[in-house]
Design a protein around this motif. Structure first.
Motif, PDB file in Angstrom:
ATOM      1  N   LYS A  34       0.845  -1.196   0.000  1.00 17.24           N
ATOM      2  CA  LYS A  34       0.000   0.000   0.000  1.00 17.24           C
ATOM      3  C   LYS A  34       0.873   1.235   0.000  1.00 17.24           C
ATOM      4  CE  LYS A  34      -0.462   0.831   4.970  1.00 17.24           C
ATOM      5  NZ  LYS A  34      -1.385   1.060   6.105  1.00 17.24           N
TER       6      LYS A  34
ATOM      7  N   SER B 105     -13.296   6.328  -1.879  1.00 15.43           N
ATOM      8  CA  SER B 105     -13.031   4.987  -1.368  1.00 15.43           C
ATOM      9  C   SER B 105     -13.601   3.931  -2.315  1.00 15.43           C
ATOM     10  CB  SER B 105     -13.642   4.815   0.023  1.00 15.43           C
ATOM     11  OG  SER B 105     -13.051   5.702   0.940  1.00 15.43           O
TER      12      SER B 105
ATOM     13  N   GLN C  91     -11.007   2.194  -8.206  1.00 19.29           N
ATOM     14  CA  GLN C  91      -9.807   1.600  -8.788  1.00 19.29           C
ATOM     15  C   GLN C  91      -9.038   2.671  -9.549  1.00 19.29           C
ATOM     16  OE1 GLN C  91      -9.138  -1.632  -8.189  1.00 19.29           O
ATOM     17  NE2 GLN C  91      -7.192  -1.711  -9.328  1.00 19.29           N
TER      18      GLN C  91
ATOM     19  N   VAL D  15      -5.003  11.712  -8.448  1.00 21.40           N
ATOM     20  CA  VAL D  15      -5.803  11.417  -7.257  1.00 21.40           C
ATOM     21  C   VAL D  15      -6.024  12.659  -6.396  1.00 21.40           C
ATOM     22  CG1 VAL D  15      -5.118   8.985  -7.173  1.00 21.40           C
ATOM     23  CG2 VAL D  15      -3.755  10.684  -5.933  1.00 21.40           C
TER      24      VAL D  15
ATOM     25  N   SER E 225      -1.198   8.665  -8.445  1.00 24.10           N
ATOM     26  CA  SER E 225      -0.964   7.370  -7.808  1.00 24.10           C
ATOM     27  C   SER E 225       0.303   6.723  -8.379  1.00 24.10           C
ATOM     28  CB  SER E 225      -2.152   6.440  -8.034  1.00 24.10           C
ATOM     29  OG  SER E 225      -1.866   5.157  -7.498  1.00 24.10           O
TER      30      SER E 225
ATOM     31  N   LYS F 151      -6.607  -0.063  -5.361  1.00 28.44           N
ATOM     32  CA  LYS F 151      -7.916   0.390  -4.917  1.00 28.44           C
ATOM     33  C   LYS F 151      -7.760   1.404  -3.786  1.00 28.44           C
ATOM     34  CE  LYS F 151     -11.325  -2.484  -4.848  1.00 28.44           C
ATOM     35  NZ  LYS F 151     -12.257  -3.593  -4.524  1.00 28.44           N
ATOM     36  N   VAL F 152      -8.506   2.498  -3.908  1.00 27.50           N
ATOM     37  CA  VAL F 152      -8.481   3.545  -2.890  1.00 27.50           C
ATOM     38  C   VAL F 152      -9.197   3.054  -1.638  1.00 27.50           C
ATOM     39  CG1 VAL F 152      -9.151   5.916  -2.336  1.00 27.50           C
ATOM     40  CG2 VAL F 152      -8.434   5.326  -4.673  1.00 27.50           C
TER      41      VAL F 152
ATOM     42  N   ILE G 105      -3.959   3.876  -0.734  1.00 29.10           N
ATOM     43  CA  ILE G 105      -4.216   3.017  -1.896  1.00 29.10           C
ATOM     44  C   ILE G 105      -3.578   1.652  -1.667  1.00 29.10           C
ATOM     45  CG2 ILE G 105      -3.934   2.724  -4.389  1.00 29.10           C
ATOM     46  CD1 ILE G 105      -3.646   5.766  -4.605  1.00 29.10           C
TER      47      ILE G 105
END
Length: 454
Positions: A41, A60, A63, A70, A83, A88-89, A108
């Motif tokens: 992450k 949230s 993808q 972001v 990113s 996935k956030v 993420i």
């Protein structure tokens, strides 16, 4: 200094005052840059620059792809955030940065089986960087790409780069100076970048020079980096770029001091290099400009050093923004038994911190792990009025007066003594025989001044 004068620069290659601390570059200077594996992450603080935080543009469970926007920098002095991984956030998180500021962050979770760092490093260190087609890029387009790529100063200041390259009718820029001095002890990411990716630096410098219509472009390197100097001179030989070799001295990499060393120009107190027709940028920042314009890659990764006597295996790493410091330390073999202090940046201007979950940001130039021998000092005593701090101060300030104004909570007096002209290089603290924590007091004094002006 004959070589310096022979090259036709008006300066003497040095500046008044300053100090000569041990550079301790031997820990990592000969370590080639390694690409750090993609972490599980990343944690992306919304503030990674001087100025205003960016605003999240993802939610949230969304993808995201590598390089996807972001966070949008909506203020003029702000920077976009992208990113560094596909993933996935997650729910927003709060982080405490090494300077003590609390900030919301985008979290993420990375998808498996990816390593975008390998792809990006291959592009950055490629041998095919162009130098003869820069004129096809419009200056306004270059500036916009820099803005959209979220590029900030990678030397540590993290000032949004698009602000520096925007045209200003009131301040015409004659000279672009590229700072490759890297005078902070222990740190070597700029040196390794000059050694391993000089093409990106040269192309980026030509692009930045075109963006601001500079008549002259100079890459400045301290004379303790002869291999990097030779490499840069060879690759710039057929371009308009010149390489200036300056004396190894701290803080040679400071903007005002470097302008004095190379061009013999005095940036006014409280002013900027642009006041004397100069724009300045770090070599890492310039390479990021090349990546953004030529390779169409936003700023998602950077080179950092993990160095010092307190780290088992010092390295230079190409890492994704948002990886935790603890993961980098583990990758470098962990801490040694005599590790005493972890510093974000170098020992002169960096910030000590203890939370190893702290993420790397765009402005993180390195992680320095100091030993007990490095940090052990005698107890503070009273000022002996020796004047060593005055002799060392590159800004011609009187650090003890600034510190005492802070200690006795007198911000008005601190302003009178020009406290905001101090850029906290730490030279005064380094030479103080009374072990007075001058820089820490001056930082506190600046906070007092800011509170007074609210």
């Amino acid at each position: 200094m004959g070589l310096f004068r022979f090259k036709g620069f008006p300066g003497k290659g040095t500046f008044p005052h300053g100090i000569h601390p041990p550079d301790n570059k031997f820990f990592s200077a000969d370590k080639a840059i390694e690409v750090f594996p993609t972490p599980a992450k990343v944690l992306l603080p919304l503030l990674q620059n001087i100025g205003a935080p960016c605003e999240p543009v993802v939610k949230s469970k969304q993808q995201v792809a590598v390089g996807e926007l972001v966070g949008k920098g909506k203020a003029f002095v702000s920077a976009a955030l992208h990113s560094p991984v596909a993933g996935k956030v997650k729910k927003p998180a709060m982080v405490t940065l090494p300077n003590g500021r609390h900030m919301q962050a985008i979290q993420i979770a990375a998808d498996e089986d990816q390593n975008p760092g390998e792809v990006l490093w291959e592009k950055l260190s490629a041998k095919d960087w162009p130098t003869d087609c820069i004129s096809i890029y419009d200056p306004a387009t270059i500036s916009k790409v820099i803005h959209d790529a979220g590029i900030v100063g990678l030397g540590g200041a993290a000032f949004p780069t698009h602000v520096k390259v925007m045209p200003d009718e009131n301040k015409m820029i004659d000279t672009l100076m590229i700072n490759g001095c890297e005078c902070e002890p222990f740190l070597t990411p700029d040196y390794r970048l000059m050694m391993e990716a000089p093409g990106a630096i040269v192309t980026g410098a030509l692009l930045a020079g075109r963006a601001i219509s500079a008549k002259e472009i100079i890459i400045c390197v301290e004379d303790n980096k002869p291999l990097a100097i030779e490499r840069l001179r060879r690759i710039t030989a057929q371009t308009v770029i010149r390489v200036a070799v300056v004396q190894t001295k701290y803080p040679q990499g400071s903007e005002k001091q470097l302008v004095k060393s190379v061009l013999d120009l005095d940036v006014p107190l409280g002013g900027l290099p642009s006041d004397v027709g100069v724009a300045m940028s770090n070599v890492g920042t310039i390479a990021a400009i090349g990546m953004a314009v030529i390779k169409e890659e936003p700023l998602t990764h950077r080179v950092i050093s993990v160095s010092g006597g307190g780290i088992a295996n010092p390295k230079n790493l190409f890492v994704p923004i948002g990886v935790s410091v603890g993961e980098l330390i583990d990758y470098c073999g962990g801490l040694t038994k005599d590790a005493a202090r972890v510093v974000s940046g170098g020992p002169m201007m960096g910030f000590s911190f203890s939370d190893m979950d702290t993420p790397v940001t765009k402005g993180t130039s390195g992680i320095t792990v100091l030993t007990h021998e490095d940090v052990d000092r005698e107890n503070e005593t009273s000022c002996v009025r020796c004047g060593r701090c005055v002799d060392a101060c590159p800004m011609n300030l009187v650090p003890t007066k600034l510190a005492m104004a802070s200690r006795y909570k007198n911000p008005a007096l601190a302003v009178k003594y020009n406290i905001n002209a101090c850029f906290e290089c730490g030279s005064c603290t380094y030479v103080c025989p009374a072990n007075i924590k001058l820089v820490q007091l001056i930082r506190t004094g600046k906070q007092q001044v800011a509170a007074m002006n609210k």
